[in-house]
Design an enzyme around this catalytic site. Structure first.
Site, PDB file in Angstrom:
ATOM      1  N   HIS A 145       3.569   3.650  -5.935  1.00  0.00           N
ATOM      2  CA  HIS A 145       2.658   4.004  -4.888  1.00  0.00           C
ATOM      3  C   HIS A 145       3.502   4.793  -3.999  1.00  0.00           C
ATOM      4  O   HIS A 145       3.089   6.072  -3.655  1.00  0.00           O
ATOM      5  CB  HIS A 145       1.728   3.257  -4.148  1.00  0.00           C
ATOM      6  CG  HIS A 145       1.039   3.681  -2.866  1.00  0.00           C
ATOM      7  ND1 HIS A 145      -0.190   3.885  -3.133  1.00  0.00           N
ATOM      8  CD2 HIS A 145       1.012   3.655  -1.889  1.00  0.00           C
ATOM      9  CE1 HIS A 145      -0.871   4.303  -1.881  1.00  0.00           C
ATOM     10  NE2 HIS A 145       0.256   4.043  -1.142  1.00  0.00           N
ATOM     11  N   GLU A 146       4.380   4.034  -3.514  1.00  0.00           N
ATOM     12  CA  GLU A 146       5.678   4.457  -2.363  1.00  0.00           C
ATOM     13  C   GLU A 146       6.322   5.895  -2.978  1.00  0.00           C
ATOM     14  O   GLU A 146       6.471   6.800  -2.606  1.00  0.00           O
ATOM     15  CB  GLU A 146       6.344   3.681  -1.897  1.00  0.00           C
ATOM     16  CG  GLU A 146       5.698   2.369  -1.020  1.00  0.00           C
ATOM     17  CD  GLU A 146       4.719   2.769  -0.214  1.00  0.00           C
ATOM     18  OE1 GLU A 146       4.959   3.930   0.652  1.00  0.00           O
ATOM     19  OE2 GLU A 146       3.462   2.089   0.077  1.00  0.00           O
ATOM     20  N   HIS A 149       4.089   8.766  -2.870  1.00  0.00           N
ATOM     21  CA  HIS A 149       4.116   9.552  -1.611  1.00  0.00           C
ATOM     22  C   HIS A 149       5.209  10.372  -1.587  1.00  0.00           C
ATOM     23  O   HIS A 149       5.324  11.550  -0.758  1.00  0.00           O
ATOM     24  CB  HIS A 149       4.265   8.469  -0.603  1.00  0.00           C
ATOM     25  CG  HIS A 149       3.033   7.817  -0.096  1.00  0.00           C
ATOM     26  ND1 HIS A 149       1.852   8.560   0.037  1.00  0.00           N
ATOM     27  CD2 HIS A 149       2.392   6.627   0.109  1.00  0.00           C
ATOM     28  CE1 HIS A 149       0.736   7.871   0.410  1.00  0.00           C
ATOM     29  NE2 HIS A 149       1.080   6.621   0.715  1.00  0.00           N
ATOM     30  N   GLU A 222      -3.733   8.861   0.385  1.00  0.00           N
ATOM     31  CA  GLU A 222      -3.558   7.435  -0.184  1.00  0.00           C
ATOM     32  C   GLU A 222      -4.283   7.372  -1.602  1.00  0.00           C
ATOM     33  O   GLU A 222      -3.769   6.596  -2.625  1.00  0.00           O
ATOM     34  CB  GLU A 222      -4.344   6.590   0.851  1.00  0.00           C
ATOM     35  CG  GLU A 222      -3.503   6.196   2.131  1.00  0.00           C
ATOM     36  CD  GLU A 222      -1.965   5.857   1.753  1.00  0.00           C
ATOM     37  OE1 GLU A 222      -1.928   4.785   0.876  1.00  0.00           O
ATOM     38  OE2 GLU A 222      -1.146   6.373   2.575  1.00  0.00           O
TER      39      GLU A 222
END
Length: 291
Positions: A145-146, A149, A222
């Site tokens: 997930h990071e 980003h 997100e």
């Protein structure tokens, strides 16, 4: 106290840099004896609005490390550090970005964040609470997930959006203050107290409205990062990670970093408009629907 001092010192440094920039550009004061110089005001608002946002982004790694006490892993020694660095390296290669710095910070809360000026010079940090509370598969999904980003350029995009709305807020609040001062209070020479009072009130109101826009964009990215995490680590693992976050305590990160964490504050009603993250239940449902 240390974090408050860091916050104040950082903001004072940003204001100083931007003030020097205005002098170098030769920008005239936007308040003159004849009234409001809209050209100078626009430059002033853009320099402080956009400049402040991107300077904050440029020093975000430095600020983040000191805000939470994150320690960058230079030479992995423990099995956890070796696994962590190896997982980030593999996911960064899959995502087509440069190897980020990898850090751990001591906190019981389950959280992680990514920040940095560009895709090839980022920072990914996880809490000790996350490493202790999650399985490797779940932690790998959080890292995915990071990394997503970073690969999506979310930090730069959010800084750009924040800079644009800051510019409009600063510009419009001063225009409104000038109109009220001249039209309502009939100030003929110079600027009266009504200008400053109205400007402050308008800036507060417009700032609240602008933050709703920024938070909406933050919530949308997100969902996109969740999909990226599912691609890098597997959809079942990304769903399991979010479900685990829904079960444990995830205190929000410091304000300047809140939008970059895996989890944010929760709320209902009007408070939802100011949330950096969608509710975890909605994120889980979106992943399941995407399957």
């Amino acid at each position: 106290m240390k974090r408050i001092f860091l916050f104040l010192a950082t903001n004072m440094a940003i204001v100083l840099v931007l003030s020097i920039t205005l002098r170098v550009l030769g920008v005239e004061p936007y308040l003159t004896a004849q009234g409001l110089n809209l050209g100078s005001l626009l430059v002033f608002a853009a320099v402080f609005g956009m400049g402040g946002s991107f300077i904050s982004l440029a020093i975000s790694k430095w600020t983040a490390k000191r805000s939470v006490g994150a320690v960058v892993i230079e030479n992995p020694r423990t099995p956890a550090e070796i696994w962590l660095v190896g997982t980030v390296r593999r996911q960064a290669q899959q995502a087509g970005i440069g190897m980020p710095e990898v850090a751990i910070y001591d906190a019981p809360e389950v959280n992680a964040f990514a920040t940095g000026m560009n895709k090839n010079n980022a920072l990914v940090a996880v809490s000790t609470g996350l490493l202790q509370s999650m399985t490797k598969e779940e932690a790998e999904a959080v890292l995915g997930h990071e990394i997503s980003h970073v690969a999506n350029g979310d930090m730069v995009t959010l800084a750009l959006i924040q800079g644009v709305v800051n510019t409009f807020v600063m510009f419009l609040s001063r225009v409104i203050g000038h109109m009220v001062d001249k039209v309502v209070f009939k100030t003929e020479r110079g600027t009266g107290p009504a200008f400053f009072v109205t400007m402050i009130i308008a800036e507060l109101v417009l700032g609240i409205l602008a933050s709703i826009i920024v938070m909406w964009f933050s919530r949308q990215r997100e969902f996109r990062a969740d999909r990226g995490g599912a691609t890098l680590a597997g959809r079942p693992h990304m769903i399991a990670a979010l479900e685990r976050l829904n079960q444990v305590h995830t205190a929000p990160l410091p304000e300047k970093m809140a939008a970059f964490g895996i989890a944010g504050s929760v709320g209902s009603g009007l408070k939802r408009l100011f949330m950096t993250h969608p509710p975890l239940e909605e994120r889980i449902a979106a992943l399941r629907a995407g399957a």
